[in-house]
Design a protein around this motif. Sequence first.
Motif, short mmCIF file in Angstrom:
data_model
loop_
_atom_site.label_atom_id
_atom_site.label_comp_id
_atom_site.label_asym_id
_atom_site.label_seq_id
_atom_site.Cartn_x
_atom_site.Cartn_y
_atom_site.Cartn_z
N LEU A 172 0.84 -1.21 0.00
CA LEU A 172 0.00 0.00 0.00
C LEU A 172 0.87 1.26 0.00
O LEU A 172 0.60 2.22 -0.73
N ALA A 196 1.17 3.98 -3.03
CA ALA A 196 0.75 5.35 -2.73
C ALA A 196 1.85 6.37 -2.99
O ALA A 196 1.60 7.58 -2.92
N THR A 208 -4.58 5.16 9.58
CA THR A 208 -5.54 5.65 8.60
C THR A 208 -6.13 4.53 7.74
O THR A 208 -5.49 3.50 7.51
N ASP A 209 -7.35 4.76 7.26
CA ASP A 209 -7.97 3.86 6.29
C ASP A 209 -7.71 4.33 4.86
O ASP A 209 -8.12 3.68 3.90
N ASP A 210 -7.04 5.47 4.72
CA ASP A 210 -6.76 6.04 3.40
C ASP A 210 -5.27 6.35 3.31
O ASP A 210 -4.85 7.51 3.44
N VAL A 211 -4.46 5.32 3.10
CA VAL A 211 -3.02 5.49 3.03
C VAL A 211 -2.63 6.42 1.89
O VAL A 211 -1.80 7.31 2.05
N GLU A 212 -3.24 6.24 0.73
CA GLU A 212 -2.90 7.07 -0.43
C GLU A 212 -3.16 8.54 -0.16
O GLU A 212 -2.33 9.40 -0.45
N GLY A 213 -4.32 8.85 0.44
CA GLY A 213 -4.64 10.23 0.74
C GLY A 213 -3.73 10.83 1.79
O GLY A 213 -3.27 11.97 1.67
N ALA A 214 -3.45 10.04 2.83
CA ALA A 214 -2.60 10.52 3.91
C ALA A 214 -1.18 10.77 3.43
O ALA A 214 -0.54 11.75 3.82
N SER A 259 -0.17 11.25 0.14
CA SER A 259 -0.08 12.24 -0.93
C SER A 259 -0.08 13.68 -0.40
O SER A 259 0.58 14.56 -0.97
N GLN A 260 -0.78 13.93 0.70
CA GLN A 260 -0.83 15.30 1.21
C GLN A 260 0.52 15.73 1.82
O GLN A 260 0.78 16.92 1.98
#
Length: 265
Positions: free
Chosen positions: A76, A80, A245-251, A253-254
């Motif tokens: 993941l 990401a 987090t449940d949103d590794v990509e979002g966390a 990328s920011q």
Amino acid sequence: MDTFLDRILDTKSEEIQHLYQQDDLLTKPVQHSTKPSLYESFKRDDQLSIIAEIKRASPSKGDINIGIEPPEQAQLYEDAGASAISVLTDKPYFKGSIDDLVDVQHNVNVPVLCKDFILDPIQLKRAKQAGASVVLLIAAALSPERLNDLYEQATALGLEVLLEVHNEAELDIALSIGATIIGINNRDLMTFNVDLSVTESLIDRIQDPDKVIISESGFRTKDDAERVAKAGADGILVGESFMKTDDVEGALSQLRVPTTRRGSS
């Protein structure tokens, strides 16, 4: 006063004794890493590079994500956009294992950091045998002489070294050794308090633009990442927030913000 670090190092010394009783560690040849260089990949990146960490627990936070499957989490992270994966291999305090590192390095193509409290050359050999391409050496845990010796032995094995410092005295030692990758830990290993200003104050003392500087601990928001990027960091190491987090990509990328190269006009 007995600190977290004191207790960890006492336990680690006992672990090292057991490692010397493992015949395969003493006789098995180490393998050449096929992973890319962390130094080179971070230097080429025009955004803040991210070392994403697999950390089940910690002495200060307790359990973080006990049920994690390290190979899946590492995949993941790589998907990401993580530039490297850190695997905590300490069992008593962080609930990791060297097997976690073995599993992860088989599953990703980015550099893999063995993050542990390394006090002895046999730990370097174990990390190399397990497939690590980078090891952590902590200035606060070692005498300057021992730190230099382990640094040289690690590089002789073909390992890159993330040399971690927490204050000016430790940074001066890292620079005298010639460390090319310097980690500035915003977490005080005595109290476990976190303060991003540690990176800001220490990075001003690093004049050589060829050093790779990694800011460690305390990253949750884009503002956090921008703060150390503005100070001149090349990358950051992030564990707890990614593990929760449940949103590794979002966390992730920011936190990939533009860098400000030291020595640039």
